[in-house]
Design an enzyme around this catalytic site. Sequence first.
Site, PDB file in Angstrom:
ATOM      1  N   CYS A 117     -13.256   5.989  -4.408  1.00 36.33           N
ATOM      2  CA  CYS A 117     -13.414   5.973  -6.014  1.00 36.33           C
ATOM      3  C   CYS A 117     -14.486   5.532  -6.631  1.00 36.33           C
ATOM      4  O   CYS A 117     -14.642   5.591  -7.763  1.00 36.33           O
ATOM      5  CB  CYS A 117     -12.441   4.070  -6.060  1.00 36.33           C
ATOM      6  SG  CYS A 117     -13.181   3.038  -4.976  1.00 36.33           S
ATOM      7  N   CYS A 140      -8.765   5.566  -5.505  1.00 36.57           N
ATOM      8  CA  CYS A 140      -9.131   6.157  -4.278  1.00 36.57           C
ATOM      9  C   CYS A 140      -9.041   7.526  -3.523  1.00 36.57           C
ATOM     10  O   CYS A 140      -8.839   7.306  -2.114  1.00 36.57           O
ATOM     11  CB  CYS A 140      -8.853   5.258  -3.596  1.00 36.57           C
ATOM     12  SG  CYS A 140      -9.469   3.054  -4.258  1.00 36.57           S
ATOM     13  N   LYS A 149      -5.122  -4.545   1.959  1.00 33.94           N
ATOM     14  CA  LYS A 149      -6.341  -4.899   1.338  1.00 33.94           C
ATOM     15  C   LYS A 149      -5.112  -4.864  -0.104  1.00 33.94           C
ATOM     16  O   LYS A 149      -4.714  -3.975  -0.416  1.00 33.94           O
ATOM     17  CB  LYS A 149      -6.681  -3.675   1.369  1.00 33.94           C
ATOM     18  CG  LYS A 149      -7.552  -3.919   0.116  1.00 33.94           C
ATOM     19  CD  LYS A 149      -9.122  -2.435  -0.532  1.00 33.94           C
ATOM     20  CE  LYS A 149      -9.245  -2.336  -1.284  1.00 33.94           C
ATOM     21  NZ  LYS A 149     -10.974  -1.604  -1.984  1.00 33.94           N
ATOM     22  N   ARG A 198      -4.288   0.169  -9.315  1.00 38.57           N
ATOM     23  CA  ARG A 198      -4.282   0.801  -8.186  1.00 38.57           C
ATOM     24  C   ARG A 198      -2.732   0.030  -7.348  1.00 38.57           C
ATOM     25  O   ARG A 198      -2.803   0.318  -5.735  1.00 38.57           O
ATOM     26  CB  ARG A 198      -5.223   0.233  -7.095  1.00 38.57           C
ATOM     27  CG  ARG A 198      -6.941   0.427  -7.668  1.00 38.57           C
ATOM     28  CD  ARG A 198      -8.080   0.469  -6.948  1.00 38.57           C
ATOM     29  NE  ARG A 198      -9.314   0.666  -6.790  1.00 38.57           N
ATOM     30  CZ  ARG A 198      -9.626   1.473  -7.930  1.00 38.57           C
ATOM     31  NH1 ARG A 198      -9.621   1.911  -8.047  1.00 38.57           N
ATOM     32  NH2 ARG A 198     -11.157   0.844  -7.872  1.00 38.57           N
ATOM     33  N   GLU A 230       1.842  -3.027   7.807  1.00 39.90           N
ATOM     34  CA  GLU A 230       0.299  -2.722   7.922  1.00 39.90           C
ATOM     35  C   GLU A 230      -0.347  -2.963   8.609  1.00 39.90           C
ATOM     36  O   GLU A 230      -1.411  -1.663   9.106  1.00 39.90           O
ATOM     37  CB  GLU A 230      -0.331  -3.064   6.574  1.00 39.90           C
ATOM     38  CG  GLU A 230       0.755  -2.743   5.296  1.00 39.90           C
ATOM     39  CD  GLU A 230       0.020  -0.986   4.530  1.00 39.90           C
ATOM     40  OE1 GLU A 230      -0.611  -0.923   5.420  1.00 39.90           O
ATOM     41  OE2 GLU A 230       0.401  -0.870   3.821  1.00 39.90           O
ATOM     42  N   LYS A 275      -8.006  -8.589   3.241  1.00 40.90           N
ATOM     43  CA  LYS A 275      -8.917  -8.767   1.767  1.00 40.90           C
ATOM     44  C   LYS A 275      -8.031  -9.029   0.166  1.00 40.90           C
ATOM     45  O   LYS A 275      -7.321  -8.123   0.048  1.00 40.90           O
ATOM     46  CB  LYS A 275      -9.819  -7.278   1.734  1.00 40.90           C
ATOM     47  CG  LYS A 275     -10.657  -6.723   0.862  1.00 40.90           C
ATOM     48  CD  LYS A 275     -11.369  -5.491   0.563  1.00 40.90           C
ATOM     49  CE  LYS A 275     -12.051  -5.141  -0.778  1.00 40.90           C
ATOM     50  NZ  LYS A 275     -12.829  -3.497  -0.896  1.00 40.90           N
ATOM     51  N   TYR A 290     -21.350 -11.717   0.725  1.00 35.97           N
ATOM     52  CA  TYR A 290     -22.951 -11.337  -0.415  1.00 35.97           C
ATOM     53  C   TYR A 290     -24.032 -12.553  -0.016  1.00 35.97           C
ATOM     54  O   TYR A 290     -24.505 -12.488  -0.395  1.00 35.97           O
ATOM     55  CB  TYR A 290     -22.219 -11.544  -1.840  1.00 35.97           C
ATOM     56  CG  TYR A 290     -21.095  -9.998  -1.688  1.00 35.97           C
ATOM     57  CD1 TYR A 290     -21.929  -8.414  -1.984  1.00 35.97           C
ATOM     58  CD2 TYR A 290     -19.913  -9.932  -2.016  1.00 35.97           C
ATOM     59  CE1 TYR A 290     -20.982  -7.461  -2.112  1.00 35.97           C
ATOM     60  CE2 TYR A 290     -19.335  -9.408  -2.802  1.00 35.97           C
ATOM     61  CZ  TYR A 290     -19.928  -7.844  -2.537  1.00 35.97           C
ATOM     62  OH  TYR A 290     -18.968  -6.460  -2.681  1.00 35.97           O
TER      63      TYR A 290
HETATM   64  C1  PBG Z   1     -13.148   0.360  -2.768  1.00 36.23           C
HETATM   65  C2  PBG Z   1     -13.379  -0.631  -2.870  1.00 36.23           C
HETATM   66  C3  PBG Z   1     -13.480  -1.680  -3.165  1.00 36.23           C
HETATM   67  C4  PBG Z   1     -14.019  -3.251  -2.910  1.00 36.23           C
HETATM   68  C5  PBG Z   1     -14.176  -2.670  -1.443  1.00 36.23           C
HETATM   69  N1  PBG Z   1     -14.491  -1.061  -1.713  1.00 36.23           N
HETATM   70  C6  PBG Z   1     -12.866  -1.969  -4.754  1.00 36.23           C
HETATM   71  C7  PBG Z   1     -11.726  -1.550  -5.335  1.00 36.23           C
HETATM   72  O1  PBG Z   1     -11.030  -1.590  -4.041  1.00 36.23           O
HETATM   73  O2  PBG Z   1     -11.429  -1.685  -6.383  1.00 36.23           O
HETATM   74  C8  PBG Z   1     -13.887  -4.102  -3.382  1.00 36.23           C
HETATM   75  C9  PBG Z   1     -15.305  -4.853  -2.626  1.00 36.23           C
HETATM   76  C10 PBG Z   1     -15.254  -6.713  -3.902  1.00 36.23           C
HETATM   77  O3  PBG Z   1     -14.978  -6.866  -4.443  1.00 36.23           O
HETATM   78  O4  PBG Z   1     -16.544  -7.110  -3.292  1.00 36.23           O
HETATM   79  N2  PBG Z   1     -12.160   1.085  -1.789  1.00 36.23           N
END
Ligand code: PBG
Length: 324
Positions: A122, A130, A195, A217, A233, A248, A313
């Site tokens: 992506c 993606c 995710k 998405r 998953e 996540k 972060y």
């Molecule tokens: C890529 C990806 C994303 C994040 C990590 N890898 C973005 C998404 O799926 O849009 C998000 C990380 C974050 O928000 O800190 N696929």
Amino acid sequence: MSFPDVRMRRLRRTESLRAMVRETVLGPERLILPLFVTEGEGVRQEIASMPGCARLSIDHLIAECREAADLGLGGVILFGIPETKDAEGTEGYRKDGIIPRALTAVKEAVPDLTLWADVCLCEYTDHGHCGILEDGVVKNDETLELLAQAAVVYAGAGADVVAPSDMMDGRVLAIRDALDEDGFEDTVIVSYAAKYCSGFYGPFRDAADSAPQSGDRRGYQMDPANALEALREVELDIEEGADVVMVKPAMPYLDVIRLVKEEFGMPTAAYQVSGEYSMLHAAARNGWLDLERVMHESVLSIRRAGADVILTYFAKELARKADR
Ligand code: PBG
């Protein structure tokens, strides 16, 4: 026995007593710092929606990675911001793309730091999805080959860990096979197994300029309403060869982290995503929250829920705090 024989407050009286019975501690070795890499030299572009985070050119990235290593962090995960994007996300799997160059440079300068590479298209596609797009739909099987190619290129460039975040079906197997075929059988796969399709990724998409240009998405990321589906998953990714499984975002999905850890007993990671980070900063800037306290408390909650590894972060700030 109960009150007045039992007094829970006895063990809370001094810091020494509290530390003695503390159940959860946050060592820096559990924390992974996400970093954004961009082209150029001497570039450090602050990301407005993520205070304290910046897009870094490779020279600045190396300095940041040195600091991460000195603080004892578990590793860093790199996200690439390419100069050009196209429909197939070519910059994501080209041998001299931004990520392979960054990995090689950091590996040489800071050999002891564990390097993770996020594997997804992506950031590299002009449409922001993606994978390969056909009639507005992301094509699963066609995308697998490109993801596998990216993983092999990153492993060859110095990644210790590859972390697919695309949510295509079968990508862990495709990546494992491709890695093994090229002699990278020791490269670790951390799968973003559960995710969710989350609003909390907003600031990241701003940072990586990766918001989908059309649609969303929901056709590949998980429905936030589902927890049992997360177990399916995760189970599939374990069967396909994932070494570590990830949930996540983290804080809105603590129940899922706990379920995954209890059901599979696998090394489990959780990603405290950009929105989780930015909202705490925003509230702190308004004087509504004490940032030091809530960053610690939020990451502690993720660890307490069952995550062994946390991508955040706040990693450097937390490690500095642990030092004190
Ligand atoms: C890529 C990806 C994303 C994040 C990590 N890898 C973005 C998404 O799926 O849009 C998000 C990380 C974050 O928000 O800190 N696929």
